[in-house]
Design an enzyme around this catalytic site. Structure first.
Site, mmCIF file in Angstrom:
data_model
loop_
_atom_site.group_PDB
_atom_site.id
_atom_site.type_symbol
_atom_site.label_atom_id
_atom_site.label_comp_id
_atom_site.label_asym_id
_atom_site.label_seq_id
_atom_site.Cartn_x
_atom_site.Cartn_y
_atom_site.Cartn_z
ATOM 1 N N GLU A 60 -76.002 -48.698 -18.552
ATOM 2 C CA GLU A 60 -75.107 -48.258 -17.496
ATOM 3 C C GLU A 60 -74.641 -46.814 -17.646
ATOM 4 O OE1 GLU A 60 -74.106 -49.840 -14.669
ATOM 5 O OE2 GLU A 60 -75.510 -51.463 -15.166
ATOM 6 N N SER A 98 -75.292 -79.748 21.183
ATOM 7 C CA SER A 98 -74.514 -80.591 22.097
ATOM 8 C C SER A 98 -73.024 -80.660 21.778
ATOM 9 C CB SER A 98 -75.094 -82.001 22.118
ATOM 10 O OG SER A 98 -76.360 -81.994 22.748
#
Length: 624
Positions: free
Chosen positions: A79, A348
């Protein structure tokens, strides 16, 4: 040439002066607040804590002495390899990123240091704005001028995200390997260090191959930084993942979808920011632990082995309180909250909304239309030819009562066109749902999520009283000072009598008397007490809404990638879960009563004629 060189020198001196001034200001402002007292506590409807986070993570804060050095060296190597040399910003990395992104026009490359990432985790959101970048820079300088490198690294590894709802290295070690962070091996430490860059991409539980590839990059970085030898590098690459057989942080992770919903509401209310978070927040919600436990258990019993997903909400219609929520079948594997964010075609379940409008325009339970294959000629000179399920038709007039019970498509489209398609279109707009104003809208050709669908049905189940469903009752700070109190703003937006008639009609879905040319949609299920219910289905989605005056449950099952549901057992999960849930939690009969404006009349459910031994439906007084 000399003038150009002078300009370069002036720019460099100006930049250097600015940076020194910024460092000086950051130092003079004083030591940064690390927010170790920053917390969020979520309380259920019994004022019991069901979730809490300290400093944005749930779990244990560990010192560097209690983290295996392999992980610390791995995270720094991959990192921010110059972490211990720079003063917050890696100018070498920035130069390389500019060269890569601008000059060489390759894929985007970042240069965020661990200090910058820590500042972002502590104080900022993920918004990509210039103001955020300026704040990030200042907080980075503040951290660097007041804290040692080890303190910065300690804070970072305790706050960083590892996916699956896991924050901090101690939690990650427990979750992935069932061991303490101090007990991690090089193989395990390098794997976890690789996950940080993209938890959704490099999780060894979700993407084993990508995780191994990322781990190899971490190990290579450690070798290049002279942390491990070549032989150790090669030997570690050959090792298996060595993951724990089971992965869990705590049993309450099943509540995290609800937790995320609360935090979303907190943000919408304007309280999910550092001004309030840094003071600590006690958030009192409408969460009902027993409801949530039942949903979790019912889904667990289904033992769904495929990628099939689900979402369920439980609401109290009398208060609009959201009491339980599932956004997926397993939060540890997917944090995507489908209840809030998966916009699917509702099928529906649209029809009761249409029939509410029909009842407002003179329809009643005995109103009839001819049920047969029909091609409709529309105003724009096109045609529309819907069909019933399995292309089955009555070939005679059927009542509204039967049309609802068996979910007849022809009746729905005829009703829609009779009323004018703009009526249903405008009705949906009242709930901020965008749809196309066309004939097929009657059959649910509109996408929304079940949270929104629950919101509409709650309006009906509450006999027309409306306020948006919600989770947060009140918020206090760490001193108990009231910050926010929910105010009941329920207003009568729908006609009470039409809602009552509709709810009574929706009980017919369980009645086998309607099963003639089509089966009543819930005829294979029975409830202990009276319940209104409507299902909806497409090739890709199955939905259900069921309620009484005190409880409303909405469910969806389908695949995230819109894959067709082929197996019959997949298509009944929503029904099974919903009815089992209701039969467990409805303790006594609780149903609506007709108002003085309604008559209760027994009718033959098929012909619509009066029948003292028939089914009782409600009619407006004066109905012929």
């Amino acid at each position: 040439m000399i003038r150009f060189i002078k300009r370069i020198v002036y720019c460099f001196v100006g930049l250097l002066t600015f940076l020194l001034l910024m460092y000086l200001v950051a130092f003079c402002v004083g030591e940064p607040e690390l927010n170790k007292d920053r917390y969020i506590k979520l309380y259920d409807d019994q004022n019991e804590i069901f979730y809490q986070s300290i400093n944005n993570y749930s779990g244990q804060y560990v010192s560097l002495e209690n983290v295996n050095p392999y992980f610390l060296k791995a995270i720094v190597s991959i990192e921010d390899k110059r972490f211990y040399q720079h003063h917050g910003f890696d100018y070498v990395g920035i130069s390389r990123a500019i060269k890569t992104n601008v000059i060489k026009r390759k894929n985007s490359q970042g240069a965020s240091t661990i200090t910058q990432q820590y500042a972002r985790l502590l104080y900022l959101t993920n918004e990509k704005t210039w103001s955020r970048k300026v704040k990030e820079a200042f907080f980075t300088l503040q951290l660097e001028t007041h804290l040692s490198k080890d303190k910065i690294l300690e804070g970072y590894v305790n706050n960083v995200y590892f996916g699956h709802g896991i924050y901090g290295i101690e939690n990650a070690a427990q979750y992935f390997y069932k061991k303490k962070a101090s007990e991690l091996t090089l193989n395990e430490a390098s794997m976890l260090a690789g996950v940080v860059n993209g938890p959704q991409y490099y999780s060894p539980l979700l993407h084993e191959r990508k995780a191994k590839q990322r781990q190899a990059l971490v190990l290579n970085a450690m070798y290049e930084n002279h942390v491990i030898t070549k032989s150790v590098l090669e030997a570690t690459k050959k090792q298996t993942l060595n993951l724990a057989k089971e992965h869990s942080l705590n049993e309450n992770m099943s509540t995290y979808y609800y937790k995320d919903t609360v935090l979303q509401e907190l943000e919408n209310l304007g309280y999910y920011n550092n001004q309030y978070l840094n003071k600590g927040l006690n958030i009192y919600t409408s969460f009902h632990q027993k409801y949530q436990d039942t949903l979790n258990q019912l889904i667990k019993e289904k033992d769904i082995q495929t990628d099939l997903q689900c979402a369920f909400t439980v609401v109290n219609p009398k208060t609009s309180q959201l009491q339980a929520l599932l956004g997926g079948k397993d939060y540890s594997k997917s944090q995507y909250n489908r209840a809030l964010h998966a916009n699917r075609q509702i099928g529906s379940t649209m029809k009761p909304l249409l029939y509410y409008l029909a009842l407002e325009n003179g329809f009643n339970p005995t109103t009839s239309f001819l049920c047969e294959p029909t091609t409709f000629k529309l105003e724009n000179q096109t045609t529309y030819s819907p069909s019933n399920f399995h292309k089955k038709y009555a070939y005679k007039d059927i009542t509204l009562a039967q049309a609802i019970a068996v979910s007849d498509n022809i009746f729905a489209v005829k009703t829609h066109l009779f009323l004018g398609t703009e009526n249903l279109y405008n009705f949906l707009r009242n709930y901020h749902i965008k749809a196309k104003n066309n004939a097929s809208l009657a059959l649910g050709t509109v996408n929304t999520n079940i949270y929104n669908l629950s919101n509409i049905y709650c309006n009906i189940a509450s006999t027309g009283k409306y306020q948006p469903i919600y989770t947060i009752e009140k918020i206090t700070d760490h001193q108990g000072k009231l910050i926010y109190q929910h105010k009941n703003k329920r207003t009568q937006t729908l006609n009470k009598e039409s809602c009552l008639i509709l709810s009574q009609l929706l009980t017919g879905t369980f009645n086998k008397q309607f099963s003639t040319y089509l089966s009543a949609t819930m005829s294979n299920y029975q409830t202990k007490y009276t319940v209104a219910c409507k299902t909806g289905s497409t090739d890709y989605d199955n939905l259900i809404v069921a309620y009484n005056p005190n409880i409303l449950i909405t469910g969806w099952v389908g695949y995230d990638d819109n894959r067709k549901m082929e197996q019959s057992e997949e298509k009944v999960i929503t029904k099974d879960v919903t009815i089992s849930f209701l039969n467990k939690h409805i303790k006594k009969e609780s149903w609506y009563y007709p108002t003085s404006k309604l008559n209760a009349i027994s009718i033959n459910p098929l012909s619509g004629e009066f029948d003292e031994n028939g089914i009782v439906y409600w009619f407006r007084k004066g109905t012929p």
